[in-house]
Design an enzyme around this catalytic site. Structure first.
Site, PDB file in Angstrom:
ATOM      1  N   HIS A 108      -6.124  -5.474  -2.981  1.00  0.00           N
ATOM      2  CA  HIS A 108      -6.943  -5.757  -1.802  1.00  0.00           C
ATOM      3  C   HIS A 108      -7.171  -7.249  -1.591  1.00  0.00           C
ATOM      4  O   HIS A 108      -8.003  -7.629  -0.793  1.00  0.00           O
ATOM      5  CB  HIS A 108      -8.262  -4.988  -1.883  1.00  0.00           C
ATOM      6  CG  HIS A 108      -8.086  -3.510  -1.730  1.00  0.00           C
ATOM      7  ND1 HIS A 108      -9.067  -2.591  -2.026  1.00  0.00           N
ATOM      8  CD2 HIS A 108      -7.020  -2.767  -1.305  1.00  0.00           C
ATOM      9  CE1 HIS A 108      -8.613  -1.357  -1.791  1.00  0.00           C
ATOM     10  NE2 HIS A 108      -7.386  -1.442  -1.366  1.00  0.00           N
ATOM     11  N   ARG A 125       0.812  -1.208   0.000  1.00  0.00           N
ATOM     12  CA  ARG A 125       0.000   0.000   0.000  1.00  0.00           C
ATOM     13  C   ARG A 125       0.855   1.271   0.000  1.00  0.00           C
ATOM     14  O   ARG A 125       0.461   2.298  -0.549  1.00  0.00           O
ATOM     15  CB  ARG A 125      -0.903  -0.021   1.239  1.00  0.00           C
ATOM     16  CG  ARG A 125      -1.938   1.063   1.265  1.00  0.00           C
ATOM     17  CD  ARG A 125      -2.941   0.804   2.366  1.00  0.00           C
ATOM     18  NE  ARG A 125      -3.946   1.848   2.425  1.00  0.00           N
ATOM     19  CZ  ARG A 125      -4.280   2.487   3.549  1.00  0.00           C
ATOM     20  NH1 ARG A 125      -3.700   2.170   4.686  1.00  0.00           N
ATOM     21  NH2 ARG A 125      -5.204   3.418   3.512  1.00  0.00           N
ATOM     22  N   ASN A 140      -3.544   8.176   6.045  1.00  0.00           N
ATOM     23  CA  ASN A 140      -2.322   7.502   6.448  1.00  0.00           C
ATOM     24  C   ASN A 140      -2.462   6.751   7.741  1.00  0.00           C
ATOM     25  O   ASN A 140      -1.720   5.834   7.998  1.00  0.00           O
ATOM     26  CB  ASN A 140      -1.266   8.508   6.756  1.00  0.00           C
ATOM     27  CG  ASN A 140      -1.520   9.044   8.133  1.00  0.00           C
ATOM     28  OD1 ASN A 140      -2.143   8.409   8.952  1.00  0.00           O
ATOM     29  ND2 ASN A 140      -1.061  10.166   8.391  1.00  0.00           N
ATOM     30  N   HIS A 162       0.283   4.822  -2.082  1.00  0.00           N
ATOM     31  CA  HIS A 162       0.174   6.129  -1.439  1.00  0.00           C
ATOM     32  C   HIS A 162       1.316   7.050  -1.849  1.00  0.00           C
ATOM     33  O   HIS A 162       1.149   8.262  -1.918  1.00  0.00           O
ATOM     34  CB  HIS A 162       0.133   5.974   0.086  1.00  0.00           C
ATOM     35  CG  HIS A 162      -1.229   5.627   0.592  1.00  0.00           C
ATOM     36  ND1 HIS A 162      -1.784   6.180   1.710  1.00  0.00           N
ATOM     37  CD2 HIS A 162      -2.166   4.777   0.116  1.00  0.00           C
ATOM     38  CE1 HIS A 162      -3.006   5.687   1.896  1.00  0.00           C
ATOM     39  NE2 HIS A 162      -3.254   4.829   0.952  1.00  0.00           N
TER      40      HIS A 162
HETATM   41  C1  HEM Z   1      -8.831   2.226  -5.964  1.00  0.00           C
HETATM   42  C2  HEM Z   1      -8.793   3.019  -4.932  1.00  0.00           C
HETATM   43  C3  HEM Z   1      -8.393   2.556  -3.559  1.00  0.00           C
HETATM   44  C4  HEM Z   1      -9.037   2.851  -2.408  1.00  0.00           C
HETATM   45  C5  HEM Z   1     -10.272   3.722  -2.264  1.00  0.00           C
HETATM   46  C6  HEM Z   1      -8.347   2.181  -1.343  1.00  0.00           C
HETATM   47  C7  HEM Z   1      -8.692   2.257  -0.011  1.00  0.00           C
HETATM   48  C8  HEM Z   1      -8.140   1.508   1.000  1.00  0.00           C
HETATM   49  C9  HEM Z   1      -8.570   1.543   2.374  1.00  0.00           C
HETATM   50  C10 HEM Z   1      -9.657   2.428   2.935  1.00  0.00           C
HETATM   51  C11 HEM Z   1      -7.836   0.626   3.051  1.00  0.00           C
HETATM   52  C12 HEM Z   1      -7.967   0.248   4.511  1.00  0.00           C
HETATM   53  C13 HEM Z   1      -7.150   1.105   5.407  1.00  0.00           C
HETATM   54  C14 HEM Z   1      -7.449   0.777   6.841  1.00  0.00           C
HETATM   55  O1  HEM Z   1      -8.554   1.100   7.291  1.00  0.00           O
HETATM   56  O2  HEM Z   1      -6.600   0.163   7.525  1.00  0.00           O
HETATM   57  C15 HEM Z   1      -6.935   0.021   2.098  1.00  0.00           C
HETATM   58  C16 HEM Z   1      -6.033  -0.962   2.397  1.00  0.00           C
HETATM   59  C17 HEM Z   1      -5.122  -1.461   1.503  1.00  0.00           C
HETATM   60  N1  HEM Z   1      -4.919  -1.018   0.217  1.00  0.00           N
HETATM   61 FE1  HEM Z   1      -6.147   0.164  -0.832  1.00  0.00          FE
HETATM   62  N2  HEM Z   1      -7.295   1.475  -1.854  1.00  0.00           N
HETATM   63  C18 HEM Z   1      -7.274   1.683  -3.206  1.00  0.00           C
HETATM   64  C19 HEM Z   1      -6.341   1.205  -4.088  1.00  0.00           C
HETATM   65  C20 HEM Z   1      -5.229   0.486  -3.715  1.00  0.00           C
HETATM   66  C21 HEM Z   1      -4.107   0.213  -4.568  1.00  0.00           C
HETATM   67  C22 HEM Z   1      -3.951   0.720  -6.003  1.00  0.00           C
HETATM   68  C23 HEM Z   1      -3.240  -0.532  -3.847  1.00  0.00           C
HETATM   69  C24 HEM Z   1      -1.901  -1.079  -4.247  1.00  0.00           C
HETATM   70  C25 HEM Z   1      -1.553  -1.388  -5.476  1.00  0.00           C
HETATM   71  C26 HEM Z   1      -3.842  -0.756  -2.546  1.00  0.00           C
HETATM   72  C27 HEM Z   1      -3.324  -1.537  -1.556  1.00  0.00           C
HETATM   73  C28 HEM Z   1      -3.884  -1.721  -0.317  1.00  0.00           C
HETATM   74  C29 HEM Z   1      -3.420  -2.717   0.639  1.00  0.00           C
HETATM   75  C30 HEM Z   1      -2.352  -3.758   0.403  1.00  0.00           C
HETATM   76  C31 HEM Z   1      -4.184  -2.535   1.793  1.00  0.00           C
HETATM   77  C32 HEM Z   1      -4.068  -3.311   3.112  1.00  0.00           C
HETATM   78  C33 HEM Z   1      -3.195  -2.549   4.064  1.00  0.00           C
HETATM   79  C34 HEM Z   1      -2.914  -3.265   5.376  1.00  0.00           C
HETATM   80  O3  HEM Z   1      -2.951  -4.494   5.418  1.00  0.00           O
HETATM   81  O4  HEM Z   1      -2.615  -2.569   6.355  1.00  0.00           O
HETATM   82  N3  HEM Z   1      -5.032  -0.083  -2.497  1.00  0.00           N
HETATM   83  N4  HEM Z   1      -7.140   0.577   0.864  1.00  0.00           N
HETATM   84  C1  LIG Z   2       1.858   6.966  11.094  1.00  0.00           C
HETATM   85  C2  LIG Z   2       1.465   8.390  11.146  1.00  0.00           C
HETATM   86  O1  LIG Z   2       2.262   9.264  10.901  1.00  0.00           O
HETATM   87  N1  LIG Z   2       0.184   8.616  11.445  1.00  0.00           N
HETATM   88  C3  LIG Z   2      -0.387   9.945  11.504  1.00  0.00           C
HETATM   89  C4  LIG Z   2      -1.567  10.049  10.560  1.00  0.00           C
HETATM   90  O2  LIG Z   2      -2.282  11.240  10.704  1.00  0.00           O
HETATM   91  C5  LIG Z   2      -2.764  11.549  12.000  1.00  0.00           C
HETATM   92  C6  LIG Z   2      -3.509  12.867  11.943  1.00  0.00           C
HETATM   93  O3  LIG Z   2      -4.499  12.844  10.977  1.00  0.00           O
HETATM   94  C7  LIG Z   2      -1.595  11.589  12.991  1.00  0.00           C
HETATM   95  O4  LIG Z   2      -2.089  11.826  14.290  1.00  0.00           O
HETATM   96  C8  LIG Z   2      -0.817  10.269  12.938  1.00  0.00           C
HETATM   97  O5  LIG Z   2       0.312  10.339  13.765  1.00  0.00           O
END
Ligand code: HEM
Ligand SMILES: CC(=O)N[C@H]1CO[C@H](CO)[C@@H](O)[C@@H]1O
Ligand SMILES: *[C@@H]1O[C@H](CO)[C@@H](O)[C@H](O)[C@H]1NC(C)=O
Length: 340
Positions: free
Chosen positions: A197, A68, A99, A72
């Site tokens: 995902h 991810r 983030n 980002h």
């Molecule tokens: C298409 C638009 C996308 C949206 C709206 C989106 C949104 C999100 C959100 C909301 C999360 C969960 C964060 C959390 O609550 O912990 C997430 C997780 C993740 N996203 Fe996306 N994402 C998108 C595209 C992508 C792309 C392009 C990649 C990489 C190529 C990606 C890779 C990941 C991965 C690997 C996670 C899991 C992170 C973890 O395990 O902590 N995402 N994404």
């Molecule tokens: C890991 C990190 O830097 N997290 C920051 C993400 O943003 C919030 C504020 O929106 C910070 O409080 C966190 O430290």
């Protein structure tokens, strides 16, 4: 006839020379290429891979964050490692709301340290992010691909830009297509990169509106496009008063990079509205349909396609040649700007 020949070959020759000149002018110096560090730091890719493998052997749940991070980074100011910069006033990209859930910064420090000891000042943090994403996917049983390198690191990182450029999970298909297009990515890249995902987790806070507040009126409304049985399960895990809980993105195989993501989406079990939205466009839906419940061949095709789209994402807004810098420490620019 015979008299035309020398002219033609002369033309051809000058064309070839011109092409060579043009190629050298912006080829080697200013473009990304596979194996950019082949001579300047031949160990860079192996060092990265070894550390990623070491870390993930102990903590496989960090594979999601590693993948991810690349997304980002690339979507905000291009792939320039601006996502890793610290801000003393806490308004860098990593301080922005999306983030909150980014993790794994320390892995990049670890890789950077190891590489700096072997070849100081040569390998950019932006390239390390690109390489680590590839290695994380491979470590989870996914594909591997050749990563283009030669990116340089940026010196600016702002929270506002992160907010403006990272897609929220509530976007519809047209908004998603637009934001990808603005980054130079295609609809095909959208449906492929979304499959990231297949690994990782989400915090309940990322889906709370979908479960309890779909109309935005705090009226317990939920998204009708989500499979009702799955909705019930998610509500059990994500209770209204505890949004810090986490859910697996691809339940049962959230640590395996596979094609199963498309099964989920097809069954209306994609976790975010953006996952579900892939059914709302003919091209993205067609990809989902041909890859749901896929066989070996379909999986191989998906693996290759995913690598291609990752390479495409890795080209967004890159700094090359003399632009930017190669950071010594990934969380800090080399020298502070000379502004008061
Ligand atoms: C298409 C638009 C996308 C949206 C709206 C989106 C949104 C999100 C959100 C909301 C999360 C969960 C964060 C959390 O609550 O912990 C997430 C997780 C993740 N996203 Fe996306 N994402 C998108 C595209 C992508 C792309 C392009 C990649 C990489 C190529 C990606 C890779 C990941 C991965 C690997 C996670 C899991 C992170 C973890 O395990 O902590 N995402 N994404
Ligand atoms: C890991 C990190 O830097 N997290 C920051 C993400 O943003 C919030 C504020 O929106 C910070 O409080 C966190 O430290
Ligand atoms: C419900 O959604 C609206 C509109 O998006 C938002 O303003 C409000 O804060 C949300 N309520 C909760 C409890 O999250």
């Amino acid at each position: 006839m015979a008299s035309l020949k020398p002219v033609t070959s002369l033309l051809l020759q000058s064309f070839l020379i011109l092409t060579l000149i043009l190629h050298n002018a912006n080829g080697d110096q200013n473009c990304l290429k596979v194996g950019f560090y082949e001579e300047s730091c031949p160990q860079a890719e192996a060092i990265t891979r070894n550390i990623v493998n070491e870390v993930l052997a102990i903590a496989p749940s960090l594979s999601g964050p590693l993948l991810r991070m690349f997304f980002h980074d690339c979507f905000v100011r291009g792939c320039d490692a601006s996502v890793l910069l610290d801000s003393p006033t806490k308004d860098a990209e990593k301080d922005a709301l999306p983030n909150l859930t980014l993790r794994g910064y320390q892995i990049f420090d670890k890789i950077k340290n190891a590489i700096e000891q072997t070849c100081p000042g040569v390998v950019s943090c932006a390239d390390i992010i690109a390489l680590a994403a590839r290695d994380a996917v491979a470590a989870m049983g996914g594909p591997s691909w050749e990563v283009e390198t030669g990116r340089r690191d940026g010196i600016i990182s702002t929270a506002n830009e992160a907010l403006a450029n990272l897609p929220p999970a509530s976007l519809n298909i047209n908004q998603l297509k637009l934001i990808f297009q603005q980054k130079g990515l295609t609809v095909r890249d959208l449906v492929l990169l979304s499959a990231a995902h297949t690994i990782g987790i989400s915090h309940c806070s990322s889906i709370t509106n979908r479960l309890y507040n779909f109309t935005g009126n705090n009226d317990d409304s939920s998204d009708p496009s989500l499979d009702s049985e799955y909705m019930a399960r998610l509500k059990m895990k994500c209770q209204k008063d505890n949004m810090n809980m986490i859910v697996e993105m691809d339940p049962g195989s959230f640590r395996t990079f596979d094609e199963h993501y498309y099964d989920l989406v097809a069954k209306r079990r994609g976790l975010f509205q953006t996952d579900a939205a892939l059914l709302d466009d003919p091209e993205t839906k067609a990809y989902v349909d041909t890859h749901r419940g896929g066989d070996d061949l379909s999986r191989q095709e998906f693996f290759i396609d995913f690598g291609v789209s990752m390479v495409n994402m890795g080209r967004i807004g890159v700094l090359t040649g003399n632009l930017g810098e190669v950071r010594k420490i990934c969380s800090k620019v080399n020298s502070l700007p000379l502004t008061p």
